[in-house]
Scaffold this active site. Sequence first.
Site, PDB file in Angstrom:
ATOM      1  N   CYS A   1       0.814  -1.223   0.000  1.00  0.00           N
ATOM      2  CA  CYS A   1       0.000   0.000   0.000  1.00  0.00           C
ATOM      3  C   CYS A   1       0.849   1.276   0.000  1.00  0.00           C
ATOM      4  O   CYS A   1       0.320   2.362  -0.232  1.00  0.00           O
ATOM      5  CB  CYS A   1      -0.957   0.005   1.185  1.00  0.00           C
TER       6      CYS A   1
ATOM      7  N   HIS B   1      -3.032   7.179   2.354  1.00  0.00           N
ATOM      8  CA  HIS B   1      -3.480   5.905   1.789  1.00  0.00           C
ATOM      9  C   HIS B   1      -4.859   5.603   2.368  1.00  0.00           C
ATOM     10  O   HIS B   1      -5.094   5.717   3.567  1.00  0.00           O
ATOM     11  CB  HIS B   1      -2.488   4.800   2.159  1.00  0.00           C
TER      12      HIS B   1
ATOM     13  N   ASN C   1     -10.155   0.025  -0.150  1.00  0.00           N
ATOM     14  CA  ASN C   1      -8.694   0.096  -0.124  1.00  0.00           C
ATOM     15  C   ASN C   1      -8.160  -0.528  -1.422  1.00  0.00           C
ATOM     16  O   ASN C   1      -8.286  -1.737  -1.617  1.00  0.00           O
ATOM     17  CB  ASN C   1      -8.191  -0.669   1.104  1.00  0.00           C
TER      18      ASN C   1
HETATM   19  N1  ACO Z   1     -18.436  -8.149   9.372  1.00  0.00           N
HETATM   20  C1  ACO Z   1     -18.903  -8.441  10.583  1.00  0.00           C
HETATM   21  N2  ACO Z   1     -18.102  -8.754  11.616  1.00  0.00           N
HETATM   22  C2  ACO Z   1     -16.771  -8.748  11.385  1.00  0.00           C
HETATM   23  C3  ACO Z   1     -16.218  -8.451  10.122  1.00  0.00           C
HETATM   24  C4  ACO Z   1     -17.118  -8.149   9.096  1.00  0.00           C
HETATM   25  N3  ACO Z   1     -16.702  -7.848   7.855  1.00  0.00           N
HETATM   26  N4  ACO Z   1     -14.880  -8.528  10.218  1.00  0.00           N
HETATM   27  C5  ACO Z   1     -14.580  -8.855  11.476  1.00  0.00           C
HETATM   28  N5  ACO Z   1     -15.719  -9.005  12.185  1.00  0.00           N
HETATM   29  C6  ACO Z   1     -15.888  -9.382  13.576  1.00  0.00           C
HETATM   30  C7  ACO Z   1     -14.709 -10.137  14.118  1.00  0.00           C
HETATM   31  O1  ACO Z   1     -14.795 -11.498  13.764  1.00  0.00           O
HETATM   32  C8  ACO Z   1     -14.841  -9.912  15.604  1.00  0.00           C
HETATM   33  O2  ACO Z   1     -15.784 -10.814  16.098  1.00  0.00           O
HETATM   34  P1  ACO Z   1     -15.582 -11.487  17.541  1.00  0.00           P
HETATM   35  O3  ACO Z   1     -15.579 -10.349  18.518  1.00  0.00           O
HETATM   36  O4  ACO Z   1     -16.763 -12.376  17.635  1.00  0.00           O
HETATM   37  O5  ACO Z   1     -14.271 -12.200  17.466  1.00  0.00           O
HETATM   38  C9  ACO Z   1     -15.452  -8.502  15.680  1.00  0.00           C
HETATM   39  O6  ACO Z   1     -15.964  -8.214  14.382  1.00  0.00           O
HETATM   40  C10 ACO Z   1     -14.462  -7.448  16.082  1.00  0.00           C
HETATM   41  O7  ACO Z   1     -13.300  -7.611  15.298  1.00  0.00           O
HETATM   42  P2  ACO Z   1     -12.125  -6.605  15.387  1.00  0.00           P
HETATM   43  O8  ACO Z   1     -10.995  -7.093  14.537  1.00  0.00           O
HETATM   44  O9  ACO Z   1     -11.818  -6.280  16.813  1.00  0.00           O
HETATM   45  O10 ACO Z   1     -12.791  -5.327  14.722  1.00  0.00           O
HETATM   46  P3  ACO Z   1     -12.168  -3.910  14.516  1.00  0.00           P
HETATM   47  O11 ACO Z   1     -13.045  -2.889  15.083  1.00  0.00           O
HETATM   48  O12 ACO Z   1     -10.706  -3.881  14.895  1.00  0.00           O
HETATM   49  O13 ACO Z   1     -12.232  -3.760  12.954  1.00  0.00           O
HETATM   50  C11 ACO Z   1     -10.831  -3.915  11.031  1.00  0.00           C
HETATM   51  C12 ACO Z   1     -11.560  -4.678  12.108  1.00  0.00           C
HETATM   52  C13 ACO Z   1     -11.835  -3.109  10.238  1.00  0.00           C
HETATM   53  C14 ACO Z   1     -10.111  -4.894  10.109  1.00  0.00           C
HETATM   54  C15 ACO Z   1      -9.828  -2.968  11.711  1.00  0.00           C
HETATM   55  O14 ACO Z   1      -9.011  -3.652  12.598  1.00  0.00           O
HETATM   56  C16 ACO Z   1      -8.971  -2.270  10.730  1.00  0.00           C
HETATM   57  O15 ACO Z   1      -9.428  -1.465   9.936  1.00  0.00           O
HETATM   58  N6  ACO Z   1      -7.661  -2.497  10.772  1.00  0.00           N
HETATM   59  C17 ACO Z   1      -6.780  -1.923   9.824  1.00  0.00           C
HETATM   60  C18 ACO Z   1      -6.670  -2.864   8.745  1.00  0.00           C
HETATM   61  C19 ACO Z   1      -6.600  -2.211   7.417  1.00  0.00           C
HETATM   62  O16 ACO Z   1      -6.946  -1.085   7.161  1.00  0.00           O
HETATM   63  N7  ACO Z   1      -6.109  -3.005   6.529  1.00  0.00           N
HETATM   64  C20 ACO Z   1      -5.989  -2.583   5.205  1.00  0.00           C
HETATM   65  C21 ACO Z   1      -4.730  -3.096   4.682  1.00  0.00           C
HETATM   66  S1  ACO Z   1      -3.406  -2.422   5.515  1.00  0.00           S
HETATM   67  C22 ACO Z   1      -3.171  -1.003   4.938  1.00  0.00           C
HETATM   68  O17 ACO Z   1      -3.714  -0.642   3.925  1.00  0.00           O
HETATM   69  C23 ACO Z   1      -2.280  -0.170   5.692  1.00  0.00           C
END
Ligand code: ACO
Length: 319
Positions: free
Chosen positions: A113, A246, A276
């Site tokens: 990214c 990004h 993304n």
């Molecule tokens: N729909 C519904 N529930 C979901 C989904 C979904 N799509 N994805 C995860 N969950 C659930 C999980 O399973 C978890 O359930 P549990 O509590 O029963 O185990 C719950 O939601 C909470 O999960 P978390 O991972 O704690 O959720 P969070 O609020 O952290 O959000 C996310 C997850 C959106 C991935 C976040 O961590 C994030 O944005 N991280 C950054 C990742 C990113 O941007 N990556 C892009 C690539 S990297 C880059 O570009 C730099």
Amino acid sequence: MIYAQIAGTGSALPSQVMTNAQLPASLETSDAWIQERTGITQRHIAAPNQLASDLALQASRQALAAANLSADTIDLIIVATSTPDYVFPSTACLLQAKLEAFNAAAFDVQAVCTGFIYALATAEKFIRSGSHRHVLVVGAEVFSRILDWNDRNTCVLFGDGAGAVVLRASDQPGIHASVLHADGRHADILSVPGNVNRGQIEGSAFLQMAGNQVFKFAVKVLDEVAREVLAQSHATLEQVDWLIPHQANVRILEATAKRLGIDPARVVMTLDKHANTSAASIPLALDDYIRSGKITRGQRLLLQGVGGGFTWGAVYVTY
Ligand code: ACO
């Protein structure tokens, strides 16, 4: 002093749009969850026969038209991608052939990214050295191909697209400064840990991510790298007209703006409609805001990326 100036921009998005409601029902997710946790409402998905070089071609043609330059004036092409057409040759060489830009050297950059920031910083150094005058810099991705569409933790986050910038040599700024960083010790928190071995995929061909760790890392380094590139440019946060991060997650963008003390209205946001798009996200966002008249000539832009590797970096530029 030779500066690298943005001569023109372009972008390409596949025609197929997939809204949150159109995600596979088996995912057990919801539009409300995705919007609240990420800010994403939809993503574009490449057609089965559409490759990164095809999207790159469309974006590049637009950027050349905006720059009022023909393909044969380009002397270097750099493509940032983690979803290349082939293992080799490079997507940049395939783009060069499609574009008929036969006077250009061509190579790919792989920094996930942060790829576009790495490519832009590299291009700037070629121009600054005096060796090249017109450089085409492209971010192009078809991430839909490396997603496990049964994994709701990852597949809802990404989309396909391409963005392109033509840089030209000028005695006026241009890019003021660029900074790049990497820390391979964090390789495992965001990866596609597979390779081609004797005709088989060894490991996994799907994207894997530790979302919470990525989130924390991204917010920390986006804050640091913005301050670092401004210090190198002898500029202040108040002088920045637009922050172009990004496009990973709206909460990362908001947290970064808050830490930097930048008005969220000055933070470019296209994540909602593009999701993304990895290396394509910054040039796509830049082109979107230029074409809609929000970014205008003379404004100061702080472009910043973070991604797998881990890699991160920033470029400060007067448009
Ligand atoms: N729909 C519904 N529930 C979901 C989904 C979904 N799509 N994805 C995860 N969950 C659930 C999980 O399973 C978890 O359930 P549990 O509590 O029963 O185990 C719950 O939601 C909470 O999960 P978390 O991972 O704690 O959720 P969070 O609020 O952290 O959000 C996310 C997850 C959106 C991935 C976040 O961590 C994030 O944005 N991280 C950054 C990742 C990113 O941007 N990556 C892009 C690539 S990297 C880059 O570009 C730099």
